[in-house]
Design an enzyme around this catalytic site. Structure first.
Site, PDB file in Angstrom:
ATOM      1  N   THR A  16      77.460  59.190   0.900  1.00 43.00           N
ATOM      2  CA  THR A  16      77.841  60.548   0.471  1.00 43.00           C
ATOM      3  C   THR A  16      78.369  60.583  -0.950  1.00 43.00           C
ATOM      4  O   THR A  16      78.104  61.523  -1.697  1.00 43.00           O
ATOM      5  CB  THR A  16      78.938  61.097   1.419  1.00 43.00           C
ATOM      6  OG1 THR A  16      78.383  61.196   2.719  1.00 43.00           O
ATOM      7  CG2 THR A  16      79.430  62.454   0.986  1.00 43.00           C
ATOM      8  N   GLN A 281      86.555  49.061  25.558  1.00 49.03           N
ATOM      9  CA  GLN A 281      86.152  50.376  25.042  1.00 49.03           C
ATOM     10  C   GLN A 281      87.329  51.084  24.372  1.00 49.03           C
ATOM     11  O   GLN A 281      87.130  52.055  23.645  1.00 49.03           O
ATOM     12  CB  GLN A 281      85.648  51.256  26.195  1.00 49.03           C
ATOM     13  CG  GLN A 281      84.352  50.782  26.780  1.00 49.03           C
ATOM     14  CD  GLN A 281      83.898  51.609  27.972  1.00 49.03           C
ATOM     15  OE1 GLN A 281      84.274  52.763  28.140  1.00 49.03           O
ATOM     16  NE2 GLN A 281      83.075  51.020  28.814  1.00 49.03           N
TER      17      GLN A 281
HETATM   18  N1  ASP Z   1      75.796  59.720   6.196  1.00 43.45           N
HETATM   19  C1  ASP Z   1      76.635  59.223   5.131  1.00 43.45           C
HETATM   20  C2  ASP Z   1      76.421  57.724   5.022  1.00 43.45           C
HETATM   21  O1  ASP Z   1      76.943  57.005   5.810  1.00 43.45           O
HETATM   22  C3  ASP Z   1      78.068  59.535   5.396  1.00 43.45           C
HETATM   23  C4  ASP Z   1      79.027  59.097   4.324  1.00 43.45           C
HETATM   24  O2  ASP Z   1      78.733  58.397   3.402  1.00 43.45           O
HETATM   25  O3  ASP Z   1      80.200  59.507   4.429  1.00 43.45           O
HETATM   26  O4  ASP Z   1      75.697  57.285   4.166  1.00 43.45           O
END
Ligand code: ASP
Length: 345
Positions: A16, A281
């Site tokens: 992200t 778990q």
């Molecule tokens: N979907 C993204 C990833 O894991 C989520 C993130 O980076 O926060 O690449």
């Protein structure tokens, strides 16, 4: 702690932090490293000499896989002598797996490898990416009074907390505070100052040389028990062709339903040489198979205790260990021995 003149290799895999919103669909998509750099001009002023290594294919971490872990381990190994520390930009979804895998692939570290990323892209006004990255670089550069790296292990830095990588789990998909180290204290907290908890940090006491185990075997599975789990499901998983290792996610302190078919299937599987590791778990606490009858019954099946390993750690350690040893007894004994601070006996 002195960070001046430190050299840091910044490795960009995706996630992200470097993504942008597609204007038509609104979906977050991977973007290039230049875009990321444009939004952090502070990188030039942070007191460390930073070089970058950008992966050919920038990925969402849902597409992360063991070949990339091997590549990361090799990049760090090959550049180990040239840098004081390493920062890996990575998506959050599977960051705990990558951090765990790297901690088993690179043994005897005396330098920091810090993974970080963000919940909001770097271009967003309220992004958490900038703080996470800049503080990670500061941590990767930090030296003690003897000129040695303060951090000598693989960590995740996120939302002001430095955690041992192989102890972390992503527990929150929404908050900035996404990662937790449930069974081991944080290694540092960043406020006005970065406060390191030196008693919890690993040290390469004898200056043992770095060892690389950039290998894996992905013939592994995670079997999560639940009330009502059927024989067919367990049987088909345990008879998967080529299966060599299983992380068995049990209840509480390592307990399982008392059905004879389950015990028989587990016994057959371990007798065939499949290594089965019992982890709980629960996100906190540890496996103690001798506490209840429902746990003790598993001991005779040949299932071994994963103590307080996270699922991410148990799975990646199993993959790396299976990649470096053929004999199930060696794999079992390696699984029962802490090698990177991943479990408490
Ligand atoms: N979907 C993204 C990833 O894991 C989520 C993130 O980076 O926060 O690449």
């Amino acid at each position: 702690m002195n960070s001046s003149n430190a050299t840091v290799l910044l490795i960009y895999t995706g996630g992200t932090i470097g993504m942008i919103h597609n204007e038509e669909t609104g979906i977050l998509e991977n973007f290039n490293y230049k875009h990321l750099l444009k939004h952090i001009p502070e990188l030039d002023k942070c007191g460390a000499d930073i070089d970058s290594y950008v992966f050919d294919k920038i990925i969402d971490s849902s597409d992360m896989n063991p070949d990339v872990w091997v590549k990361l381990a090799n990049v760090i190994y090959d550049n180990y002598d040239s840098y004081d520390g390493f920062v890996i930009l990575h998506g959050t979804d599977t960051m705990a797996y990558t951090a765990s895998a790297l901690s088993f692939m690179l043994i005897n570290l005396s330098k920091p490898i810090i993974l970080t990323g963000s919940q909001l892209p770097i271009g967003d006004l309220r992004t958490d990416g900038k703080e996470n990255l800049l503080t990670s670089i500061e941590i990767a550069s930090a030296k003690d009074a003897d000129g040695e790296s303060v951090v000598q292990e693989v960590c995740i830095f996120f939302e002001n907390h430095l955690m041992r990588g192989n102890r972390t789990t992503k527990l929150n998909a929404e908050n900035f505070n996404a990662f937790h180290s449930c069974n081991y204290p944080n290694l540092a907290d960043a406020g006005i100052h970065i406060k390191y908890e030196s008693i919890y940090l690993r040290r390469n006491q004898d200056n043992a040389p770095l060892k690389r185990f950039a290998v894996y075997d992905s013939n592994v599975a995670v079997l999560t028990l639940f009330p009502g789990i059927s024989r067919n499901v367990v049987e088909s998983l345990l008879s998967a062709p080529g299966l060599r290792g299983v992380v068995l996610k049990t209840f509480g302190t390592g307990n399982a339903p008392s059905c004879s078919w389950l015990l028989e299937l587990l016994t057959e599987a371990t007798a065939k040489g499949i290594v089965i590791v019992n982890v709980t778990q629960c996100v906190e606490g540890f496996v103690d198979m001798s506490r209840y009858e429902t746990g003790a019954q598993l001991i005779d099946t040949g299932v071994i205790s994963g103590h307080d390993l996270t699922t991410e750690s148990a799975l990646t350690k199993l993959m790396v260990t299976l990649g470096s040893a053929d004999d199930p007894e060696t794999v079992k004994s390696d699984m029962l021995t802490p090698i990177a601070g991943e479990m408490t006996l």
